[in-house]
Design a protein around this motif. Sequence first.
Motif, PDB file in Angstrom:
ATOM      1  N   VAL A  62      54.878  30.098  39.727  1.00 18.42           N
ATOM      2  CA  VAL A  62      53.429  29.838  39.766  1.00 18.42           C
ATOM      3  C   VAL A  62      53.161  28.943  40.981  1.00 18.42           C
ATOM      4  N   ARG A  63      52.212  29.616  41.662  1.00 20.33           N
ATOM      5  CA  ARG A  63      52.085  28.847  43.259  1.00 20.33           C
ATOM      6  C   ARG A  63      50.698  28.209  43.377  1.00 20.33           C
ATOM      7  N   ASP A  64      50.012  28.332  42.373  1.00 14.71           N
ATOM      8  CA  ASP A  64      48.467  28.230  42.414  1.00 14.71           C
ATOM      9  C   ASP A  64      47.979  27.400  41.450  1.00 14.71           C
ATOM     10  N   TYR A  65      49.088  26.622  40.666  1.00 11.80           N
ATOM     11  CA  TYR A  65      48.432  25.804  39.649  1.00 11.80           C
ATOM     12  C   TYR A  65      47.767  26.679  38.690  1.00 11.80           C
ATOM     13  N   ASN A  66      47.962  28.007  38.538  1.00 12.08           N
ATOM     14  CA  ASN A  66      47.327  28.759  37.703  1.00 12.08           C
ATOM     15  C   ASN A  66      47.602  28.361  36.130  1.00 12.08           C
ATOM     16  N   THR A  67      46.481  27.886  35.432  1.00 13.69           N
ATOM     17  CA  THR A  67      46.727  27.372  34.040  1.00 13.69           C
ATOM     18  C   THR A  67      46.934  28.452  33.046  1.00 13.69           C
TER      19      THR A  67
END
Lengths: 551, 163
Positions: A527-532
């Motif tokens: 996960v690189r974009d803090y996608n919850t």
Amino acid sequence: MLTSEAIVKALENEGVKDIFGLPGAAINPFLAALAKSDINFTLVRAESAAGFAANGYARISGQAGVRSTNTDDVHNTNAVSVLSTNAVGVLSTNPIGVCAVTSGAGALGLLPAIACAYADSIPIIAITGQVKTAEVGSDAFQEADITGAAEPFVKYSYLVKNPNDIPSIIKEAFYLAKAGRQGPVLIDIPVDVQEAVCEYIMPGDIDLRSYKPTIDGNSFQIRKAVELIAGAKRPLIIAGGGVISSGAKEQLSIFARRHSIPVCTTMMGLGIMTGESLNLGMIGMFGDSDANEALNAADTLIIVGARVGERSIPDPSITKGKDIIHADIDPAELGKNIIPTIPIVSDCKSFLQKADELFSEPISSEPWTKRSNISTTADKLTEYLKVLAGYARPGTVIAADVGNNQIAASKIRIKDGVFITSGGMGTMGYGLPAAIGALTADKNRDVICISGDGGFQMSMAELATVKAYSLPVKIIIINDSSLGMVRDAAQKIGFGDIAEGFSTDLAPGNPDFAALAKSYGITSETVRDYNTDSIKRLLESKSAYLIDLVI
Amino acid sequence: MKRIYSVLVENRSGVLSRIAGLFSRRGFNIESLAVGVTESDDLSRMTIVTDDEGSEPQRIFEQIRKQLSKMIDTVRVKALSPTECILRELVLIKLKGDINSAALLCIKHGARIAEYSEDTVTIEITAEPEKVRSIFKAFDEFEIIETVRTGVISLQKGSSSIK
């Protein structure tokens, strides 16, 4: 009966259900006997992991259990409603973690875990094989003086010489690990002793003339403490790990609420009064500002089951001019780091009960502190972990490693949650094996290991244990490609990130953690974009799941 | 500030190393340590002397007492100041010289002749620790070959005991 069988029988008598370990020539007779018993053996991949797993196991089996829940309901966002407020299950009869490893290098590999348990007062029993009695002292193959080496880090240790002593030694070891201030106890058993025939004589009650811990505090001292609290304008409770290990979480909450006394915890005290408005959070170097401000402003400190370590109160002079009530089961902690006005040697639960009984009425109906509503500029990581906390089931265990990931994890607040970490020793590599132990202790809980890329690599081999036992451990690696806390500390004293060959940069060697997990058959994602959305996938997974959270 | 710790411990293997290890790892200095079995075979008694010149002698004194008490093998600890105790030390001194001239000094200083050879005399003296230095001095007309001291042992003055 063979002594190896006697060891198993003695462990069964202590209610042992699980043992973590690794075989080897000097422990094999015992492990062979163990295999025939009902005690489950978890084969780990490194000795230290056996000790950390025993640590996680002890801390979770010592907690009130969480009721088994219908998993279909669990992962909706209103998960809080799934459990009643007082989801108190049956306490394990003997919440102690047990590990067993072989002699020499095997036993020495356990040392970091023994020291870790000692620093945090966690009851574990470490069983080590030893070379044959006649070879002890001859520098035999895989011989190490483990009772000598472990001496500074154990509550007590035994080198078993007489096979007939096994029942009484094991009973005494379990007693010592739990009685008074808890801690690790080591039993070193030469391989010929394990193979010898012995007579199993049921030991009587433990009564040691040399060890009689004080459970109930001096009533005169408690009365003085109560008078001091009653007269205080700004009383503050500081609760440490002792409150948890004495089973006094509920008692502390009752006491604090009745008198509207605000509460701070140490790192070892996290999990006390989670989410309650009186709880101002953690004190110390990496603590919460509300808690540290209250510590500065308070006129009376009620320190319960905390040893006032320098990470909690870095500058003891801030306690000058304050009245200090310090209650601890270990007399040696009273006056060690700060001089209390009223020292009380007592079990935390007993102290809180007895103190509360002496108040005729609540001292206050309003706490003197106000919680700041100004949320500190939340970074993306904090936000991500907040979402995790929101989705997590009540009672979820957070097994944190050591470093910046640990501090981030310490801010996660889950209802009835349990936070376990290596507080005193700061043993990197604790998180994953401790999570394995926690899950083994209570399969009804969700267990989330939060680690950094540095610490994770110190126990990464335990992914094999996760795979082999199909343990649904959830893992989040907060990956900053460096030894983040060490880097921060180095920069504070004027080191660059790379100065004169000094480096905390892990990027050049880091693996693809998601691919690594996949190679063990463990579902994973980067996960690189803090996608919850990744959090939902992690929590909803019925089997192990790893998130490499690149920050 | 000098302190005398009398420690009653279980008489089993490993105890001495546990107690000695406690002092070294916590940074407490031992001036002397003497140990022997008591009237009960299962109990040993240690006399440990410390001399703390630091800034917080009272805190260190308390810590040593508490840490000693915390040891699982420790049955009883009594910590006293030197004025509250009878203190004794046994000293053996091997001198080069003739027995007749040594004998005179022995009588004067309350020493005994423990053994002698053609050209050496070994004397034994039981004394309070401060007196040991003056005894060495008294015999300095002789060549001292070697000496040994037991370390201080102590019992509390008056009717009190460790029990």
